[in-house]
Design a protein around this motif. Structure first.
Motif, PDB file in Angstrom:
ATOM      1  N   ASP B 420      67.583 -44.872   1.213  1.00 38.24           N
ATOM      2  CA  ASP B 420      67.261 -44.691   2.757  1.00 38.24           C
ATOM      3  C   ASP B 420      67.094 -43.505   3.188  1.00 38.24           C
ATOM      4  OD1 ASP B 420      69.655 -43.632   2.106  1.00 38.24           O
ATOM      5  OD2 ASP B 420      70.768 -44.516   3.681  1.00 38.24           O
ATOM      6  N   PHE B 421      66.425 -42.528   2.536  1.00 39.39           N
ATOM      7  CA  PHE B 421      66.101 -41.033   2.787  1.00 39.39           C
ATOM      8  C   PHE B 421      64.815 -40.974   3.483  1.00 39.39           C
ATOM      9  CE2 PHE B 421      63.645 -37.505   1.855  1.00 39.39           C
ATOM     10  CZ  PHE B 421      64.376 -36.270   2.336  1.00 39.39           C
ATOM     11  N   GLN B 422      64.834 -40.490   4.549  1.00 39.40           N
ATOM     12  CA  GLN B 422      63.501 -40.346   5.490  1.00 39.40           C
ATOM     13  C   GLN B 422      62.691 -39.126   5.168  1.00 39.40           C
ATOM     14  OE1 GLN B 422      62.194 -42.654   7.647  1.00 39.40           O
ATOM     15  NE2 GLN B 422      63.789 -44.040   7.005  1.00 39.40           N
ATOM     16  N   ALA B 423      61.583 -39.232   4.801  1.00 39.67           N
ATOM     17  CA  ALA B 423      60.922 -38.114   4.187  1.00 39.67           C
ATOM     18  C   ALA B 423      60.221 -37.571   5.484  1.00 39.67           C
ATOM     19  CB  ALA B 423      59.638 -38.511   3.285  1.00 39.67           C
ATOM     20  N   THR B 424      60.180 -36.120   5.579  1.00 38.09           N
ATOM     21  CA  THR B 424      59.646 -35.292   6.737  1.00 38.09           C
ATOM     22  C   THR B 424      58.850 -34.056   6.165  1.00 38.09           C
ATOM     23  OG1 THR B 424      61.865 -34.132   6.544  1.00 38.09           O
ATOM     24  CG2 THR B 424      61.541 -35.791   8.208  1.00 38.09           C
ATOM     25  N   HIS B 425      58.524 -33.557   7.167  1.00 39.04           N
ATOM     26  CA  HIS B 425      57.874 -32.140   6.804  1.00 39.04           C
ATOM     27  C   HIS B 425      56.465 -32.414   6.081  1.00 39.04           C
ATOM     28  CE1 HIS B 425      61.188 -30.495   9.125  1.00 39.04           C
ATOM     29  NE2 HIS B 425      61.883 -30.496   8.302  1.00 39.04           N
ATOM     30  N   PRO B 426      55.506 -33.090   6.509  1.00 38.60           N
ATOM     31  CA  PRO B 426      54.137 -33.290   5.700  1.00 38.60           C
ATOM     32  C   PRO B 426      53.636 -31.807   5.726  1.00 38.60           C
ATOM     33  CG  PRO B 426      54.044 -34.286   7.549  1.00 38.60           C
ATOM     34  CD  PRO B 426      55.481 -33.715   7.833  1.00 38.60           C
ATOM     35  N   GLU B 448      58.959 -25.413   6.511  1.00 32.87           N
ATOM     36  CA  GLU B 448      60.129 -25.367   5.402  1.00 32.87           C
ATOM     37  C   GLU B 448      59.756 -24.643   4.166  1.00 32.87           C
ATOM     38  OE1 GLU B 448      62.982 -27.278   6.758  1.00 32.87           O
ATOM     39  OE2 GLU B 448      61.725 -27.058   8.268  1.00 32.87           O
ATOM     40  N   SER B 449      60.752 -24.242   3.293  1.00 35.86           N
ATOM     41  CA  SER B 449      60.431 -23.892   2.045  1.00 35.86           C
ATOM     42  C   SER B 449      60.293 -24.809   1.101  1.00 35.86           C
ATOM     43  CB  SER B 449      61.720 -22.926   1.559  1.00 35.86           C
ATOM     44  OG  SER B 449      61.670 -22.735   0.261  1.00 35.86           O
ATOM     45  N   VAL B 450      58.966 -24.722   0.424  1.00 36.46           N
ATOM     46  CA  VAL B 450      58.428 -25.789  -0.359  1.00 36.46           C
ATOM     47  C   VAL B 450      58.667 -25.476  -2.024  1.00 36.46           C
ATOM     48  CG1 VAL B 450      56.537 -27.521  -1.118  1.00 36.46           C
ATOM     49  CG2 VAL B 450      56.860 -26.518   1.368  1.00 36.46           C
ATOM     50  N   ASN B 451      59.232 -26.233  -2.566  1.00 32.66           N
ATOM     51  CA  ASN B 451      59.626 -26.025  -4.010  1.00 32.66           C
ATOM     52  C   ASN B 451      58.265 -26.043  -4.772  1.00 32.66           C
ATOM     53  OD1 ASN B 451      62.257 -25.638  -3.740  1.00 32.66           O
ATOM     54  ND2 ASN B 451      62.865 -27.463  -4.421  1.00 32.66           N
ATOM     55  N   ARG B 452      57.524 -27.241  -4.484  1.00 30.90           N
ATOM     56  CA  ARG B 452      56.172 -27.354  -5.253  1.00 30.90           C
ATOM     57  C   ARG B 452      55.466 -28.346  -4.430  1.00 30.90           C
ATOM     58  NH1 ARG B 452      57.713 -31.292  -9.544  1.00 30.90           N
ATOM     59  NH2 ARG B 452      60.032 -31.637  -9.295  1.00 30.90           N
ATOM     60  N   TYR B 453      54.468 -28.712  -4.715  1.00 33.30           N
ATOM     61  CA  TYR B 453      53.563 -29.749  -4.142  1.00 33.30           C
ATOM     62  C   TYR B 453      53.070 -30.631  -5.496  1.00 33.30           C
ATOM     63  CZ  TYR B 453      53.082 -26.836  -0.096  1.00 33.30           C
ATOM     64  OH  TYR B 453      53.432 -25.752   0.929  1.00 33.30           O
ATOM     65  N   ILE B 454      52.997 -31.860  -5.121  1.00 39.88           N
ATOM     66  CA  ILE B 454      52.474 -32.842  -5.951  1.00 39.88           C
ATOM     67  C   ILE B 454      51.116 -33.424  -5.210  1.00 39.88           C
ATOM     68  CG2 ILE B 454      52.858 -35.210  -6.961  1.00 39.88           C
ATOM     69  CD1 ILE B 454      54.704 -33.125  -8.090  1.00 39.88           C
ATOM     70  N   LEU B 455      50.092 -33.365  -5.958  1.00 36.65           N
ATOM     71  CA  LEU B 455      48.864 -33.954  -5.442  1.00 36.65           C
ATOM     72  C   LEU B 455      48.446 -35.322  -6.344  1.00 36.65           C
ATOM     73  CD1 LEU B 455      48.590 -30.482  -4.946  1.00 36.65           C
ATOM     74  CD2 LEU B 455      46.412 -31.349  -4.974  1.00 36.65           C
ATOM     75  N   ASP B 474      52.569 -24.974  -7.844  1.00 34.77           N
ATOM     76  CA  ASP B 474      53.532 -24.187  -7.235  1.00 34.77           C
ATOM     77  C   ASP B 474      53.950 -24.169  -5.743  1.00 34.77           C
ATOM     78  OD1 ASP B 474      54.584 -23.512  -9.611  1.00 34.77           O
ATOM     79  OD2 ASP B 474      53.242 -21.630  -9.785  1.00 34.77           O
ATOM     80  N   GLY B 475      54.932 -24.163  -5.065  1.00 37.12           N
ATOM     81  CA  GLY B 475      55.408 -23.942  -3.717  1.00 37.12           C
ATOM     82  C   GLY B 475      54.603 -22.972  -2.999  1.00 37.12           C
ATOM     83  N   THR B 476      54.018 -21.952  -3.730  1.00 36.49           N
ATOM     84  CA  THR B 476      53.358 -20.787  -2.938  1.00 36.49           C
ATOM     85  C   THR B 476      51.950 -21.223  -2.982  1.00 36.49           C
ATOM     86  OG1 THR B 476      53.111 -19.785  -5.076  1.00 36.49           O
ATOM     87  CG2 THR B 476      54.745 -19.230  -3.731  1.00 36.49           C
ATOM     88  N   GLY B 503      64.383 -33.444  -1.783  1.00 41.57           N
ATOM     89  CA  GLY B 503      63.609 -34.541  -2.198  1.00 41.57           C
ATOM     90  C   GLY B 503      62.136 -34.348  -1.773  1.00 41.57           C
ATOM     91  N   PRO B 504      61.409 -35.403  -1.819  1.00 38.67           N
ATOM     92  CA  PRO B 504      59.961 -35.198  -1.317  1.00 38.67           C
ATOM     93  C   PRO B 504      59.788 -35.306  -0.070  1.00 38.67           C
ATOM     94  CG  PRO B 504      60.071 -37.307  -2.512  1.00 38.67           C
ATOM     95  CD  PRO B 504      61.629 -36.543  -2.650  1.00 38.67           C
ATOM     96  N   GLY B 505      59.071 -34.627   0.575  1.00 38.98           N
ATOM     97  CA  GLY B 505      58.435 -34.733   1.840  1.00 38.98           C
ATOM     98  C   GLY B 505      57.609 -36.070   2.109  1.00 38.98           C
ATOM     99  N   SER B 506      57.052 -36.085   3.444  1.00 41.47           N
ATOM    100  CA  SER B 506      56.038 -37.188   3.650  1.00 41.47           C
ATOM    101  C   SER B 506      54.586 -36.623   3.237  1.00 41.47           C
ATOM    102  CB  SER B 506      55.855 -37.130   4.993  1.00 41.47           C
ATOM    103  OG  SER B 506      56.918 -36.962   5.959  1.00 41.47           O
ATOM    104  N   PRO B 507      54.180 -37.643   2.535  1.00 41.63           N
ATOM    105  CA  PRO B 507      52.902 -37.523   2.024  1.00 41.63           C
ATOM    106  C   PRO B 507      51.582 -37.332   2.792  1.00 41.63           C
ATOM    107  CG  PRO B 507      53.671 -39.698   1.301  1.00 41.63           C
ATOM    108  CD  PRO B 507      54.516 -39.012   2.264  1.00 41.63           C
ATOM    109  N   GLU B 508      50.846 -36.739   2.672  1.00 46.10           N
ATOM    110  CA  GLU B 508      49.432 -36.692   3.581  1.00 46.10           C
ATOM    111  C   GLU B 508      48.305 -37.160   2.628  1.00 46.10           C
ATOM    112  OE1 GLU B 508      48.410 -35.774   7.023  1.00 46.10           O
ATOM    113  OE2 GLU B 508      50.744 -36.523   7.002  1.00 46.10           O
TER     114      GLU B 508
END
Lengths: 220, 918
Positions: B420-426, B448-455, B474-476, B503-508
């Motif tokens: 039931d997790f709601q992803a946020t911060h895209p 927010e501080s991002v650990n990494r990005y998934i494309l 990487d998050g940078t 957890g993951p944020g909202s995807p764009e």
């Protein structure tokens, strides 16, 4: 007289002045390089002789090509002997050493040319001819050093060359023995020459020694 | 070659000249010099000396000498006669030449003869050779080369000379084809200086180069070393040890080395610092290499003092550094798959193999740890790069490490949130664009501080499902390119998901093309609706596989057969467009092109024709016209109805009522005004109630106008007839017989109305045919009907009469029609006979063409019987054979024309005898 000697000495020194590196660095570098070159040449000839001797001894066949074959020195008295007592060698001066070297190689070259004439295969003849040429170069090199040091060349010994003739008295084995000893004596002489020139080289290395050398030479 | 040629030529001349004088060998003349090589630009003089014998034989002197070069005669200005026997020629500033110069004599003033020839060749002396240099390849003989300088145009020999101070070596003659180099015959003797120079020589001179003095060892080019091995070290994964064997020269000279290396796939070489390899050696350890990487090495050597030449490069040798633990944690991601079981999720964990430079060795396996919140963890060891696990709906933390022979990588940590997790911060400002043949993706990081990005990305297609590829950044990182085999002309759907601690944020999402192209097909346009001046076009969006790019706009081209094409741009979001201002009833050809950034593509052409009339236009014309017509008709009818009196007046003018005439009042013989309706046949007031049927038997000529009016009239009355005819039996009374009825009611009506209306029953039959139906005409009479109840009796009477007579077709006719009524028993014969007689009487009156008022009144008074008896006579006058109908039809006409009377009345058949003509 003394005055003539003093004058000659002065003239010699004055004549040698340009050769002093401290006074004229761009001029004649003196006998140093030629001594070094002669030393290198002896090393190179050593190296060259090693392969030549191997080939030639194989050509002579056993027992001459066996590593531990060490026959007595028979019937080769005319060959200049390189082996000399260490004390005696130390006592020799540069001129004497150079003169002995020169004379020895002159003889050896003469014998070697005879060897070349008898060689059976063309390949061996080529190698021997090349070695002869190189030995000729060494002779010239020694002569150059002697000239640079102001020593007169020794007069060729009369009758040396003609004495070496493959006489019919020699048996084939004795002939091979002579060849063996010739190569062995050459090797010994090259070792000795290397030592001689190394010594001379070390002596010549400090630039200041140039004058000293000439003073010594004058004294001789 | 030239020399040979020259000799041949000379021999030829000698032969020619000697033969002619019968002697051998002795030529007639000779030229000095014999043959010549002349320097370019110099002057050249040749002298031809004639022999005495020739001079005598041919009677020539030096004056007769002329010169030729080839076939060209040398101008005389260049000649000089030296004496009687010798003539010279001079060539000033001689150019490049290789020609035959001949001495010729002219014998007897006309015969030319060559007596001698020489070849002249021009050229240059050799230049001093420059840049003499020698090289001694190890194991080979010395080779020297030089720059020969300018072209001499002559045969020039180059000789390389070499000597020691004490000895000369054999000359080395350069070969013809390589005049700039020579390889000596003897093997080099090192460490003895040699003096070398080159001499160039040709016919014009000889020149030597500068002497060079060198030790051949300083000109040596060694053989390259041979690499024996490249060895790695277990202790150090960053080194490789290189061993080689050297040239034999290393035993008497010092060498230096040049070592280069590269990774197997690289193209550029790295250099080992020269100072590390500046002395003779047979091995070297290269450091700072990457672990588990294949390196390629090569080496060369030369004399340590730099004199001489570098050897060629050795053959390449390669070695692989030892493994190291993976330097980076693998990219790690997951996908939740739909699960059938309630309360659990099927999660596919997936990761990427490490690239070799990060794997640092052969990856043996991966270790996955799944930890439920505050619970024990589960470990998995996987060789594959994915793992599917069933998880509850709780939050999990997954870690992943890669393992090779040496060790484990750092762990990748991935939080799988609860269901039931709601992803946020895209991410924001997501952009994708192609550049340098790759597809770049750029975004703005969330706060927010991002650990990494998934494309993730996949090809959008109608045919294939979206199979996503993915990569981790990487998050940078805010910009990267898609590291996959992207294809041009495909639409990629790119998704960027930031990954946070929880957890993951909202995807764009964004769509992009690596390279757009024109669509592979154009849109198919069709008409949705075609109007008179407009057409609504519609089309479908192109399928995504055919788009090849972002469709930026459409262009509609339409034209008539003859007209110019008109183009209309339409936004790409539309699927419908209305073409307006079209011409009606015209064939239009329309096609449509779709454009991406890279170009457009036409679709198929569609033709349609605009209609002549707009929809409803015909209706719009026809309906009002009909309505107008209807209205007009209605108005006409209304008018007629309203003005019927007037019309009647015109058509049926009022006939004065004789009963009201002054004469009637005045006459003393006026019958009593009141009759009993039943008993009195002709009551006073009803004198005019007479239907007159004029039967014209002779004249059959019709009068169309009147007939028409009669027909019209008939028609109008048809409908009402039935109603007014009363009982069925009474209809039989509507015979053609005129009837006169009188009654009390009639009388009273007579008083109120000055007009008398009538009804006509027309039996219409054509020619000889007997009409099957009776046609009734009925007037809208206000006049009361005659007493109809009694009328059947009249008919009865007629029937009887007919039956008794048996000769009158008319009566027979009526009999047939009314046969059903014949049996009517309750009608007195008397009354019937009365009526019939009155009709007959009227007929009689008409036939006699007498004044109606005068003559009819008389029989009434005189007696009924007489009139009754006259009926057959009347009938006898008629043709009898003619159909009744015809007779009736012509009745009115006869009356109007023959009597010249105004249309005071129309002849009428009286129905039931209740109506009166007027």
């Amino acid at each position: 007289g003394d005055s003539w000697g003093m004058l000659a000495c002065l003239c010699t020194v004055l004549w040698q002045l340009p050769a002093v590196p401290a006074l004229n660095r761009t001029g004649d570098p003196g006998p140093g390089p030629s001594i070094q070159k002669t030393y290198d040449l002896t090393r190179y000839l050593e190296h060259q002789l090693r392969s030549l001797a191997g080939t030639y001894l194989n050509y002579l066949g056993p027992p001459f090509n066996e590593p531990d074959f060490n026959p007595p020195r028979l019937g080769v008295e005319t060959l200049p002997k390189a082996t000399v007592n260490l004390e005696v060698w130390r006592s020799l001066n540069d001129k004497l050493r150079l003169t002995q070297n020169y004379e020895a190689y002159s003889h050896l070259l003469c014998y070697l040319r005879g060897l070349n004439r008898q060689a059976a295969t063309a390949e061996l003849r080529r190698s021997l001819a090349h070695f002869c040429t190189s030995l000729q170069g060494l002779l010239g090199s020694i002569a150059g050093v002697m000239a640079a040091l102001g020593y007169p060349l020794p007069q060729p010994l009369p009758g040396t060359e003609p004495t070496w003739a493959p006489g019919p008295a020699h048996s084939d084995f004795l002939q091979k023995m002579d060849d063996f000893w010739l190569l062995k004596e050459l090797q010994t002489w090259l070792w000795r020459s290397a030592k001689d020139f190394n010594r001379l080289k070390k002596k010549m290395q400090p630039p200041a020694t140039a004058v000293t050398l000439h003073l010594e030479a004058r004294g001789f | 070659m030239f020399t040979l040629q020259t000799w041949i030529v000379q021999a030829l001349f000698i032969f020619l000249t000697t033969e002619s004088i019968g002697e051998l060998i002795v030529p007639c003349a000779h030229i000095h010099p014999e043959s010549s090589v002349v320097q370019l630009g110099s002057n050249f003089t040749a002298v031809c000396v004639l022999k005495e014998k020739c001079m005598n034989d041919y009677h020539v002197t030096a004056n007769e000498i002329f010169w030729k070069t080839g076939r060209v005669t040398v101008p005389y200005e260049q000649y000089a006669v030296i004496n009687r026997t010798a003539s010279s020629v001079t060539f000033p500033n001689i150019t490049l030449i290789n020609a035959l110069l001949t001495c010729n004599i002219r014998m007897f003033g006309q015969i030319n003869r060559s007596v001698y020839g020489i070849r002249i060749i021009s050229g240059l002396p050799p230049e001093k050779p420059k840049n003499l240099s020698c090289i001694v390849n190890e194991g080979k003989k010395m080779m020297c080369q030089w720059d020969p300088g300018r072209e001499t145009h002559l045969e020039t020999n180059y000789t390389l000379k070499s000597e020691w101070a004490t000895e000369k070596f054999d000359d080395c003659k350069a070969k013809r084809d390589t005049p700039t180099s020579c390889t000596v015959d003897y093997p080099p003797v090192y460490f003895v200086n040699i003096e070398v120079w080159v001499e160039a020589e040709n016919a014009l001179g000889k020149v030597a180069s500068d002497h060079i003095n060198f030790d051949p060892i300083d000109k040596v080019k060694l053989n390259p070393p041979h690499i024996l091995s490249v060895n790695s070290s277990k202790e150090l994964s960053s080194i490789l040890k290189l061993t080689w064997t050297d040239s034999r020269f290393k035993s008497f000279i010092t060498l230096k080395y040049d070592i280069q290396y590269r990774t197997k796939d690289a193209s550029t070489w790295n250099q080992v610092p020269p100072e590390d390899t500046s002395s003779t050696r047979s091995s070297f350890t290269v450091q700072d290499l990457k672990p588990f990487t294949e390196y390629v090495f090569r080496i060369r050597c030369m004399k340590e003092d730099g004199k001489g030449y570098w050897s060629d490069w050795s053959e390449e040798a390669s070695g692989i550094t030892y493994e190291d633990r993976p330097s980076k944690a693998p990219s790690f991601w997951y996908k939740i798959e739909p699960s059938h079981a309630h309360g659990t999720r099927s999660v596919q964990l997936k990761w990427k193999t490490l690239p070799p430079f990060e794997a640092n060795g052969k990856i043996l396996d991966y270790e996955v740890t799944l930890t439920k919140w505050k619970s024990h963890s589960q470990n998995y060891t996987v060789k594959d790069t994915k793992l599917t696990v069933n998880l509850t709906n709780d939050r999990y933390v997954a870690t992943l490490t890669a393992r090779n022979l040496v060790g484990k990588s750092d762990a990748s940590v991935l939080t799988i949130p609860a269901w039931d997790f709601q992803a946020t911060h895209p991410v924001t400002n997501l952009k994708a664009f192609p550049k340098d043949n790759v597809l770049w993706v750029e975004w703005t990081a969330p706060d927010e501080s991002v650990n990494r990005y998934i494309l993730e990305w996949c090809v959008l297609s109608d045919k294939l499902p979206c199979i996503p590829e993915w990569q981790q950044e990487d998050g940078t990182v805010h910009r990267t390119y898609l590291r996959g085999n992207l294809v041009e002309k495909k639409c990629y759907l790119i998704t960027v998901t930031p990954v946070y601690d929880d957890g993951p944020g909202s995807p764009e999402h964004i769509k992009a093309y690596l390279k757009q192209a024109a669509p592979s097909k154009g849109p198919t346009v069709r008409t949705k609706k075609v109007g008179k001046n407009e057409a609504v076009l519609e089309w479908d969006h192109l399928p995504i596989d055919a788009q090849n790019g972002f469709i930026r706009n459409y262009t509609i081209f339409y034209r008539t057969v003859i007209g110019n094409e008109i183009a209309v741009n339409v936004d790409s979001s539309h699927t419908e467009y209305t073409l307006s201002s079209l011409t009606s009833d015209t064939l239009y050809m329309v096609r449509m092109a779709a454009y991406t950034d890279e170009g457009g593509k036409d679709g198929p052409e569609f033709t349609f024709t605009t209609p002549k009339f707009a929809q409803g236009e015909i209706e719009a014309i026809v309906v009002p016209v009909c309505l107008a017509f209807l209205l007009t008709t209605l108005l006409g009818v209304l008018f007629c109805f309203n003005k019927r009196d007037l019309i009647k007046k015109h058509i049926w003018p009022n006939v004065p009522d004789p009963s009201k005439s002054h004469i009637a009042q005045w006459s003393p013989h006026t019958p009593p005004r009141h009759f009993n309706s039943k008993d009195q046949m002709y009551p006073d007031g009803n004198f005019t109630d007479v239907s007159v049927v004029e039967i014209e038997a002779n004249d059959k000529k019709p009068f169309p106008d009147d007939l028409k009016s009669l027909d019209l009239f008939k028609k109008e009355k048809v409908n009402t007839e039935g109603h007014s005819s009363g009982i069925g039996g009474s209809s039989c009374m509507s015979s053609s017989r005129p009837s006169i009825s009188s009654s009390d009611e009639n009388e009273s009506a007579q008083n109120t109305s000055s007009t008398v209306q009538y009804s006509t029953v027309v039996h219409s039959g054509y020619r000889h045919q007997v009409p099957s139906v009776q046609v009734f005409s009925r007037s809208e009479s206000t006049q009361p009907l005659l007493d109809s109840e009694e009328r059947p009796e009249d008919l009865q009477l007629v029937d009887n009469v007919d039956g008794s007579d048996g000769i009158l077709p008319r009566q027979r006719y009526f009999k047939q029609n009314c046969s059903q009524h014949e049996t009517s028993p309750d009608i007195s014969h008397f009354e019937r006979s009365q009526q019939v007689s009155s009709v007959n009487e009227e007929d009689f009156v008409r036939l006699k063409q007498q004044q109606i008022s005068d003559h009819i009144s008389q029989p009434y008074g005189s007696g009924k019987m007489k009139m009754f008896q006259e009926v057959p006579a009347v009938d006898a006058f008629g043709p009898g054979i003619e159909g009744q109908v015809e007779r009736f039809e012509t009745v009115g006409m006869e009356a109007a024309v023959d009597e010249g009377m105004p249309k005071s009345y129309l002849p009428q058949t009286v129905r039931r005898g209740g109506y009166m003509p007027q």
